[in-house]
Design a protein around this motif. Structure first.
Motif, PDB file in Angstrom:
ATOM      1  N   PHE A 142      35.314 -35.081  11.422  1.00  0.00           N
ATOM      2  CA  PHE A 142      35.618 -33.719  11.853  1.00  0.00           C
ATOM      3  C   PHE A 142      36.361 -32.999  10.736  1.00  0.00           C
ATOM      4  N   PHE A 143      35.751 -31.969  10.201  1.00  0.00           N
ATOM      5  CA  PHE A 143      36.365 -31.180   9.137  1.00  0.00           C
ATOM      6  C   PHE A 143      36.382 -29.720   9.567  1.00  0.00           C
ATOM      7  N   GLU A 167      29.610 -23.717   0.626  1.00  0.00           N
ATOM      8  CA  GLU A 167      29.990 -23.721  -0.791  1.00  0.00           C
ATOM      9  C   GLU A 167      29.087 -24.636  -1.616  1.00  0.00           C
ATOM     10  N   LEU A 168      28.970 -24.312  -2.897  1.00  0.00           N
ATOM     11  CA  LEU A 168      28.239 -25.158  -3.839  1.00  0.00           C
ATOM     12  C   LEU A 168      29.183 -26.210  -4.430  1.00  0.00           C
ATOM     13  N   LEU A 197      34.708 -26.731   4.565  1.00  0.00           N
ATOM     14  CA  LEU A 197      34.230 -27.448   3.384  1.00  0.00           C
ATOM     15  C   LEU A 197      34.720 -26.727   2.149  1.00  0.00           C
ATOM     16  N   GLU A 198      35.240 -27.483   1.220  1.00  0.00           N
ATOM     17  CA  GLU A 198      35.657 -26.874  -0.031  1.00  0.00           C
ATOM     18  C   GLU A 198      34.491 -26.973  -1.005  1.00  0.00           C
ATOM     19  N   GLY A 199      34.349 -26.017  -1.859  1.00  0.00           N
ATOM     20  CA  GLY A 199      33.307 -26.093  -2.877  1.00  0.00           C
ATOM     21  C   GLY A 199      33.915 -26.346  -4.239  1.00  0.00           C
ATOM     22  N   CYS A 200      33.097 -26.118  -5.257  1.00  0.00           N
ATOM     23  CA  CYS A 200      33.559 -26.259  -6.631  1.00  0.00           C
ATOM     24  C   CYS A 200      34.618 -25.199  -6.928  1.00  0.00           C
ATOM     25  N   HIS A 219      31.389 -28.757  12.448  1.00  0.00           N
ATOM     26  CA  HIS A 219      32.554 -29.541  12.042  1.00  0.00           C
ATOM     27  C   HIS A 219      32.196 -30.539  10.943  1.00  0.00           C
TER      28      HIS A 219
END
Lengths: 560, 216
Positions: free
Chosen positions: B188-189, A183-184, B192-195, A223
């Motif tokens: 550890f994720f 994602e951006l 991923l979140e973005g905008c 991860h």
């Protein structure tokens, strides 16, 4: 094993050596891979899960003193820091020389996996705009192959390696077989929208990277711990020890010989490759690995060094060098130019980037349709927008409670950095320095390389346009960066044994087979006729895969 | 104590999210599994590391060390969070000097001496014996970007060095990272979140059907 004759001896276990090993063993061939360094143990050699306070110097950007003094060149690489410097060679053991006033910075890693352990993973296809550039603008030579010929091998490599990215349908930057894109961030979205609305012919896309966004072929998805360049215990980005070498090993046909520092290729009386001569890294004892075919995947410059050190009465100028091109037309990407600034409009908005191991990309827009008046070829930008955690504190005035409090206002920072094509020039070259020896007694390279006028003009254009695009997106406190790093430091060195149809001006044919010695193949960046502006590793792997198909067929029919 | 707002993820759940099934497990994943387990169980409940009680400086003498402690605490003081002294920035400074090239270490010691000399000149005592107001007054002189006075040049240069080291030593410390930066060291994720702001050009947050909403 003393006198065992392998079907193929591969020199080098990095990105392309791994591919050659996988493909050739899976075709049933008995393969030896010679690697100059040792095997790495992820549990002790990789430091990606260490936090700064786990390190004595808190993750200093340079190696600690004992190593720093032995790595005067390597320490210039952004990745050769306190965490990861042991993945880079000691310059004291691996010397080379340069022409007066012409620095060249050769960054190297010698261990199983080579630079595929520390690479930046950005992966972009070339197009016919790159492969046939000479026909369009008259500089240099075309590649002997077309995009259509290479595309199926990109597919094959990508399906195994895993490239995450966003399809954009651009003629100058063909899409890969993508895994889902990352994602951006907010700042990147803003810049993306500005470029789309105000700069026709340009766009911003998420970086295309060899990092898994979902599990693939037994390797887990990323991860997002962040610092990939220190190694990946999960094997979630492409490195040969995490993917291609285990696949090769699973065939039972692979012999991985470590600590084998190759000096030269030995010919038989008929002028064919007989073996590869190497020095045991630990004992210094000379050894030989026998093969019906020799494949050099030692990295552009090491492959060239081996060829030049393999001179004999039959090949006085070095192996596969009847054309005289070996060592010539050395290229590296130009970098060091761009712009950066802050985005006050995003003040207070949290950064969703976290530890995303990837940036954004602005594909080449120069000389795609209309010729640029000042220079040939083009460049792409890599960059990112993120919230500064605390590094902004260095530039903030004062001290005390008010200073500490002000640091809590974390700015959004944004930058664009260009990576541009350097033109192939015959005078940019490396040769053997007869007076120099490395720690194993092997003659060293001497570099004579400088970027030219075309590159200097491109550097200015990179800074101008980065500044203009950031300004249009509302970026404040813009700082132009208009430097040009010395050649070598982009670590995209290519050329020096180029491929071509004409044996008079190329070292290998369109299948990367030596024009002079039929059982010798080069399968790394040395075969590039022109550098393009895209990061080279993906293309090097696709080329190796294509060359391996040909090699297997040649062995099957007895032609080699 | 678990990190606030960060649920302790079970090992099974963590490995599932990372896509590491029970089936084909490459050798390399074994070490990741161990790390993931450690992260899930140990890290959120991390016991703060205990600083060595018998620490002595290697590159600095006792007085220089006291001066570094005083300077670093003036630069990043205790407020609603701990300051540089509490997180032992002086030990980091000593480690850096011990590792530094000799010329750099010498320049730093010369800077410490300059601070004392100026303190004696102004207040009649070494820097660590000056009052907090006097110490602040001296640092104000050398921290001013407008100060081009030749006599203060070494002091201005030295202040830049001690300030940079204090910044690094503080914000990379275990306590500084956790308390000041609110960074729990999570590595550890699952994603991923973005905008998610349409006003930036991003996609609005996806609203998943209730049946597909993942359990946290």
């Amino acid at each position: 094993m003393a006198n065992e004759v392998f079907d193929v001896v591969i020199v080098g276990s990095g990105a392309s050596g791994g591919w050659a090993a996988k493909q050739l063993t899976e075709s049933g061939l008995k393969v030896a891979v010679l690697e100059a360094g040792r095997r790495l143990d992820p549990s002790t050699d990789f430091t990606e899960h260490k936090l700064a306070h786990d390190m004595p110097l808190r993750g200093s950007e340079h190696p600690p003193k004992a190593w720093r003094d032995e790595q005067p060149i390597q320490k210039l690489c952004y990745q050769c820091d306190e965490y990861a410097h042991e993945l880079f060679v000691k310059d004291t053991e691996h010397p080379y020389t340069t022409a007066a006033g012409k620095p060249f910075q050769w960054i190297r890693g010698r261990h199983v996996g080579g630079k595929s352990i520390m690479w930046a993973r950005q992966s972009y296809r070339l197009s016919d705009l790159d492969l046939k550039a000479a026909s369009r603008d008259g500089w240099g030579v075309d590649w002997p192959i077309t995009y259509a010929e290479l595309a199926p091998y990109y597919d094959r490599v990508e399906n195994f390696v895993g490239i995450s990215g966003q399809a954009e349908n651009l003629p100058q930057l063909p899409d890969s077989r993508f895994l889902p894109p990352m994602e951006l961030t907010c700042g990147e979205r803003m810049l993306q929208r500005t470029i789309k609305e105000r700069f026709p012919g340009r766009l911003l896309t998420i970086g295309r990277t060899a990092v898994l966004t979902k599990a693939l072929n037994g390797r887990p998805a990323c991860h997002y711990c962040g610092p990939c360049g220190r190694g990946c215990s999960a094997g979630s980005y492409y490195s040969s020890p995490a993917s291609t070498l285990p696949a090769a090993d699973a065939t039972g046909k692979l012999s991985l010989i470590t600590n084998a520092v190759v000096s030269h290729v030995v010919l038989d009386d008929a002028g064919r490759c007989r073996s590869v001569a190497y020095v045991d890294r630990m004992t210094r004892a000379p050894r030989e690995a026998f093969g019906k075919v020799v494949v050099l995947c030692a990295s552009t410059l090491e492959t060239t060094r081996i060829l030049l050190n393999s001179s004999s009465s039959r090949a006085p100028n070095g192996l596969s060098n009847s054309s005289g091109v070996v060592g010539k037309y050395l290229m590296d990407h130009i970098m060091g130019s761009g712009a950066k600034g802050t985005l006050p409009v995003l003040k207070g908005i949290p950064d969703p980037r976290a530890h995303r191991p990837n940036g954004v990309y602005v594909p080449r827009f120069r000389n795609v349709t209309d010729p640029h008046p000042a220079f040939l070829r083009g460049y792409g930008y890599q960059g990112s927008a993120e919230v500064s955690k605390w590094a902004h504190a260095f530039a903030m005035p004062g001290f005390g409670a008010s200073f500490k409090n002000a640091v809590r206002q974390r700015p959004w920072t944004i930058h664009l950095s260009g990576f541009g094509e350097s033109l192939a020039r015959v005078e940019n070259r490396c040769e053997i320095d007869k007076d120099g020896r490395d720690a194993w007694g092997i003659p060293v390279l001497r570099f004579d390389m400088a970027f030219g006028d075309n590159e200097k003009k491109m550097i200015k254009d990179m800074a101008d346009n980065a500044e203009e695009m950031l300004k249009a997106a509302g970026v404040q406190d813009i700082e132009r960066e208009e430097d040009m790093a010395p050649p070598g430091l982009a670590i995209h060195e290519v050329g020096t044994a180029r491929m071509g149809d004409d044996p008079k001006n190329s070292a290998v044919n369109r299948w990367q087979q030596s024009h002079d010695v039929r059982n010798l193949f080069l399968m790394d960046g040395s075969v590039y006729p022109s550098s393009a502006c895209q990061n080279p590793t993906l293309t090097i792997m696709a080329l190796a895969s294509r060359a391996c198909d040909y090699l297997v067929e040649q062995l099957r029919t007895g032609a080699v | 104590m678990a990190t606030p707002g960060r649920p302790v993820v079970s090992r099974r759940e963590l490995l599932r999210r990372l896509g590491i099934g029970v089936a084909a497990t490459p050798v390399w994943v074994a070490s990741l599994t161990a790390l993931a387990e450690q992260q899930a169980h140990v890290h959120p409940a991390a016991v703060p590391s205990v600083p060595a009680a018998n620490w002595v400086p290697k590159a600095l003498d006792a007085h220089q060390n006291e001066t570094v402690i005083a300077l670093s605490e003036l630069i990043i003081p205790q407020t609603d969070t701990p300051g540089a002294k509490a997180v032992l920035v002086n030990r980091f400074v000593d480690a850096v000097l011990d590792d530094a090239d000799e010329a750099d270490a010498r320049a730093f010691r010369r800077g410490l001496a300059w601070i004392d000399a100026r303190s004696s000149e102004l207040f009649g005592v070494a820097f660590v014996r000056a009052t907090p107001e006097q110490q602040t007054a001296l640092l104000t002189i050398v921290s001013s970007p407008a100060n081009r006075t030749l006599a203060d040049r070494d002091g201005v240069e030295f202040f830049g060095a001690i300030k940079a080291l204090t910044i690094i030593g503080y914000y990379t410390s275990e306590v500084g990272m956790r308390e000041e930066l609110h960074d729990d060291g999570q590595i550890f994720f699952a994603s991923l979140e973005g905008c998610t702001h349409p006003e930036h050009g991003g996609n609005a947050p996806a609203v998943l059907p209730a049946t597909k909403k993942r359990k946290s």
